[in-house]
Scaffold this active site. Structure first.
Site, short mmCIF file in Angstrom:
data_model
loop_
_atom_site.label_atom_id
_atom_site.label_comp_id
_atom_site.label_asym_id
_atom_site.label_seq_id
_atom_site.Cartn_x
_atom_site.Cartn_y
_atom_site.Cartn_z
N HIS A 4 -15.26 -7.26 -3.86
CA HIS A 4 -14.45 -8.01 -2.89
C HIS A 4 -12.99 -8.10 -3.36
CE1 HIS A 4 -17.92 -10.17 -0.60
NE2 HIS A 4 -17.49 -9.11 0.04
N ASP A 19 -10.79 -10.38 -3.33
CA ASP A 19 -10.36 -11.55 -4.12
C ASP A 19 -10.89 -11.50 -5.56
OD1 ASP A 19 -12.89 -12.03 -2.88
OD2 ASP A 19 -12.69 -14.19 -3.12
N HIS A 44 -25.36 -11.60 -3.38
CA HIS A 44 -24.02 -11.59 -2.79
C HIS A 44 -23.66 -10.28 -2.07
CE1 HIS A 44 -20.11 -13.20 -2.01
NE2 HIS A 44 -19.49 -12.28 -2.74
N ASP A 89 -19.31 -14.34 -7.78
CA ASP A 89 -19.87 -14.92 -6.55
C ASP A 89 -21.35 -14.61 -6.57
OD1 ASP A 89 -17.28 -15.48 -5.86
OD2 ASP A 89 -17.19 -14.11 -4.15
N HIS A 123 -23.11 -17.13 -0.47
CA HIS A 123 -22.75 -17.93 -1.65
C HIS A 123 -23.81 -19.02 -1.74
CE1 HIS A 123 -18.64 -16.45 -2.33
NE2 HIS A 123 -18.55 -16.36 -1.02
ZN LIG Z 1 -17.35 -12.15 -2.96
#
Ligand SMILES: [Zn+2]
Length: 469
Positions: A71, A73, A157, A178, A399
């Site tokens: 991801h 982020d 995830h 995550d 999550h």
């Molecule tokens: Zn993530």
């Protein structure tokens, strides 16, 4: 039995992802060894403003950089770190993460360089050069680099997501990245590590929030889509280009297969990356859960070869006539296809917008959840567009919720828990809930300490461990 000296200080600092969601980057150091965890960007910002606070740390001291998953982020500032800073360490990620990273960041370079207000953080060449230097790890195989040992565990995830157990001179730190604990259509859920760490660094995205049960969420999603189509509306599901999108596609494919009356209605997966990344999903079926592997074996057709879902490379090839379902990137409606369709479909009250991911503070996805009567146009910032389409939030973000996170923290059994990846108030509530849960242990040797540091604020913990040669 000497007391710990300065050489026994463990230190943690978040350069990003401290009391916020976005630009995850945490640095841990102990006995002169330094490990960096993740290198993301912040989705509400662009250019240099989206980076973690790299200037606040001497990156040349980092020995190892571990990336938890693909991801943006968590991974999108990696080429910047490797090509434009004095970082000289080694970088590791799982095989599927690396395979997807390549296509995803290529797209990120294009999107972030597309005439915006700031220059792209790096070029395609930077991405290619960084790619060559990234090393891969297998789940459950322990690696050792200059006295630092680390092992990847399944995190749930998204495909390839890992949690890392890091061991430096006998001190064990477990980083969740995550993670999710709920059974899903294609992924293994997060594993509890076989050994107890001294320190746990855990995500806190949903804080004390509790998820509605999975089956109820799926029913709510399919009912809403079905009724929207029946009244002639269009459904827009903004998603991150891939990852959770594949889980939604599996749900839609199954629903379409069992509802012949819907089979004339088209379901689109709009992503320039779809074809390349679906190939990665087909390749890594062996890293998914038993359920999907059984389906893969029994029918000898790949579960990711869809019958009812068609890929759409761009909107030029899209005939916008009558009801349809559109799964389109990006997930937070910042720009691109999902934003363009939102603006096109917003004035018609028959249409529905369904937010299935986590919406970061400062993004359009977060703003639209307040049900505004009009939204700003992206191409023409001085004009607004009436918003009459309905808006629903049904989370498939994968999550952990409070119950899952709290049970996991118990099972992991660390005495020090550092919270990251959560908005400040959400994280504060989680901290209070955990402290009151452990209140009877206060003052005993079973006491659990919880930390919720802001960016660039160091957490220092004294640890005396046996010398490891
Ligand atoms: Zn993530």
């Amino acid at each position: 039995n000497e007391s710990p000296g300065p050489e026994d200080q463990f230190s943690f600092v978040a350069l990003g992802g401290g009391s916020e969601v976005g630009r995850s980057c945490h640095i841990i150091s102990y006995k002169g060894k330094t490990v960096m965890l993740d290198a993301g960007v912040h989705p509400a910002h662009s250019g240099m403003a989206s980076l973690p606070f790299y200037d606040e740390y001497d990156l040349s001291t980092v020995d190892v950089l571990l990336i938890s998953h693909f991801h943006l982020d968590h991974a999108a500032s990696l080429p910047y770190v490797m090509q434009h800073t004095n970082f000289r360490g080694r970088v590791f990620m799982t095989h599927p993460t690396k395979a997807i990273y390549r296509w995803l960041l290529g797209d990120f370079v294009k999107v972030s360089g597309g005439g915006g207000d700031s220059a792209p953080l790096y070029t395609d060449e930077d991405l290619f050069d960084s790619f060559e230097r990234i090393e891969t790890v297998d789940y459950h195989a322990t690696m050792e680099v200059s006295g630092i040992r680390f092992t990847a565990y399944h995190a749930g995830h998204v495909l390839g997501a890992a949690m890392y157990m890091v061991e430096i001179a006998g001190l064990k730190v477990f980083f969740t990245g995550d993670y999710s604990r709920e059974a899903d259509r294609h992924l293994n859920s997060a594993e509890i590590p076989p050994i107890r760490p001294d320190i746990l660094i855990s995500e806190s995205t949903y804080g004390t929030g509790v998820h509605e049960p999975r089956t109820e969420r799926e029913t709510r999603l399919t009912k809403l889509i079905h009724s929207t189509i029946e009244k002639g509306g269009r459904c827009l599901l903004p998603v991150f280009a891939l990852g959770r999108a594949q889980e939604l596609l599996l749900i839609l494919e199954e629903y379409w297969a069992t509802h012949p009356e819907l089979q004339t209605v088209k379901v689109y997966y709009a992503s320039a990356l779809a074809r390349k990344c679906m190939a990665v999903f087909r390749t890594y079926v062996n890293m998914m859960n038993d359920d999907i592997r059984r389906r893969f074996r029994d029918s000898s057709t790949n579960p990711f070869e869809f019958r009812y879902i068609r890929q759409l490379r761009s909107l030029d090839k899209f005939d916008d006539l009558g009801p349809c379902v559109m799964v389109a990137a990006p997930g937070m409606l910042q720009n691109g296809v999902s934003r363009e369709l939102l603006e096109r479909w917003a004035p018609d009250s028959r249409n529905a917008l369904i937010i299935t991911g986590y919406s970061v503070e400062g993004t359009m996805a977060k703003k639209i959840l307040t049900q505004p009567t009009e939204i700003p146009s992206m191409t023409n910032p001085d004009t607004t567009i009436p918003r009459r389409l309905s808006i629903a939030e049904i989370s498939f973000a994968a999550h952990v919720d409070f119950n899952e996170n709290s049970a996991f923290i118990d099972a992991v059994g660390a005495r020090h828990v550092i919270l990251v990846h959560g908005e400040a108030t959400t994280m504060g509530r989680l901290k209070s809930a955990l402290l009151s849960k452990y209140t009877s242990r206060k003052g005993t040797d079973q006491e659990v300490k919880i930390y919720n540091p802001k960016n660039c604020v160091e957490v220092e913990l004294p640890f005396k461990t046996a010398k490891v040669a």
